[in-house]
Design an enzyme around this catalytic site. Structure first.
Site, PDB file in Angstrom:
ATOM      1  N   SER A  34       0.884  14.974   3.706  1.00  0.00           N
ATOM      2  CA  SER A  34       1.535  13.805   3.132  1.00  0.00           C
ATOM      3  C   SER A  34       3.050  14.005   3.072  1.00  0.00           C
ATOM      4  O   SER A  34       3.693  14.160   4.105  1.00  0.00           O
ATOM      5  CB  SER A  34       0.930  13.510   1.756  1.00  0.00           C
ATOM      6  OG  SER A  34       1.300  12.230   1.291  1.00  0.00           O
ATOM      7  N   ASP A  67      -8.171   6.671   4.393  1.00  0.00           N
ATOM      8  CA  ASP A  67      -7.031   7.007   3.546  1.00  0.00           C
ATOM      9  C   ASP A  67      -6.435   5.717   2.974  1.00  0.00           C
ATOM     10  O   ASP A  67      -6.014   4.831   3.733  1.00  0.00           O
ATOM     11  CB  ASP A  67      -5.996   7.754   4.395  1.00  0.00           C
ATOM     12  CG  ASP A  67      -4.882   8.377   3.578  1.00  0.00           C
ATOM     13  OD1 ASP A  67      -4.452   7.761   2.579  1.00  0.00           O
ATOM     14  OD2 ASP A  67      -4.426   9.475   3.955  1.00  0.00           O
ATOM     15  N   HIS A  74      -7.401  10.828   1.596  1.00  0.00           N
ATOM     16  CA  HIS A  74      -6.120  11.532   1.484  1.00  0.00           C
ATOM     17  C   HIS A  74      -6.223  12.837   0.684  1.00  0.00           C
ATOM     18  O   HIS A  74      -5.213  13.472   0.429  1.00  0.00           O
ATOM     19  CB  HIS A  74      -5.104  10.599   0.810  1.00  0.00           C
ATOM     20  CG  HIS A  74      -3.670  10.947   1.027  1.00  0.00           C
ATOM     21  ND1 HIS A  74      -3.030  10.786   2.235  1.00  0.00           N
ATOM     22  CD2 HIS A  74      -2.727  11.446   0.179  1.00  0.00           C
ATOM     23  CE1 HIS A  74      -1.769  11.158   2.135  1.00  0.00           C
ATOM     24  NE2 HIS A  74      -1.551  11.563   0.890  1.00  0.00           N
TER      25      HIS A  74
END
Length: 278
Positions: free
Chosen positions: A145, A223, A256
């Site tokens: 991320s 995600d 995620h």
């Protein structure tokens, strides 16, 4: 430096250290995994950059990466995601301030006084690790991320320094997405032209051919941040236009979380081993 803790793990050592950082003007912590052969052979280093709200412990505790790192003989270095401390500027929001350094050098006050994560991770911490630990000269990068953003930009801004780079659900185009726009406005100011120096898509489009290195990106199609914050297709298109060696894998049903990372971290370690030991 002060050792905070140490644990035997898959025959190697999982450690956590505290030190005073000149670049950040505060006390920092980092975690390191030293594989069992480190006393006889200097292992190459895989640097892991974590995401928003994380620190140096998340990857060490949740990824399970130590098992294969032990088998392959790769050291793992896991820095924090921002400067820390009472004197360090912060924000009430979870996506700005401490825990959200975005791996850049801030130029706008009050952030500029401490938020120089790029300098810290490019220069200070690698020098410290090389001085105090029996690690080799070869390095690779991986992150998640915000940390995927950090890994990509670090590789692109430092041609020839890293053997390979990979990322899980990276923020590839932060100057064009809400998380990045918020952070860049605070840390860098309103001049959006200055943001391009910290945007992986922009960096890739301008990078010299000599900067090309193998890249692997995994992205889950479940995600929740995919469509608005991450946009990996933009990076893939930039890579295609430059004939860049990128493999983008869309993983069906994955989100995620660290469950996603744990599911594919072995692939990433083996990917990097192919270049770290070449």
């Amino acid at each position: 430096m002060e050792k905070i803790e140490e644990h035997r793990c898959f025959g190697g050592l999982q450690q956590r250290w505290r030190h005073s950082s000149t670049a950040l003007d505060c006390t920092m912590t980092f975690s390191i995994y030293l594989p069992p052969a480190h006393e006889e052979n200097a292992p190459p280093v895989l640097w892991w950059f974590s995401g928003l709200t994380c620190n140096d412990e998340n990857f060490a505790a949740k990824s399970g990466a130590q098992r294969l790192a032990s088998e392959l003989g790769i050291a793992l270095v896991m820095p924090d995601t921002s400067p820390r401390g009472e004197a360090v500027a912060d924000d009430n929001a979870w996506d700005l301030g401490q825990g959200a350094g975005f791996y850049l050098n801030a130029t706008r006050q009050p952030w500029a006084a401490h938020y120089r994560m790029y300098d810290y991770l490019r220069d200070e911490l690698p020098t410290l690790v090389a001085r105090h630990f029996p690690v080799g000269a070869k390095n690779a990068l991986c992150g998640h991320s915000m940390g995927g953003h950090g890994a990509l930009l670090m590789a692109l801004k430092n041609p020839g320094r890293y053997c390979s780079v990979s990322a899980f659900a990276p923020i590839v185009n932060p100057s064009q997405t809400p998380w990045g726009e918020k952070a860049f406005s605070a840390y860098l100011g309103a001049d959006k032209a200055s943001w391009h120096a910290w945007d992986s898509c922009e960096l890739l489009l301008r990078a010299p051919d000599s900067a090309k290195l193998p890249m692997l990106i995994d992205q889950g199609d479940a995600d929740a941040f995919l469509a608005v914050q991450l946009q990996p297709a933009r990076f893939a298109e930039a890579a295609r236009s430059r004939d860049w060696p990128l493999e983008l894998r869309i993983q069906h049903g994955y989100d995620h979380s660290y469950y996603f990372i744990a599911s594919f971290i072995e692939d990433h370690l083996r990917f990097h081993a192919g270049y770290l030991f070449n």
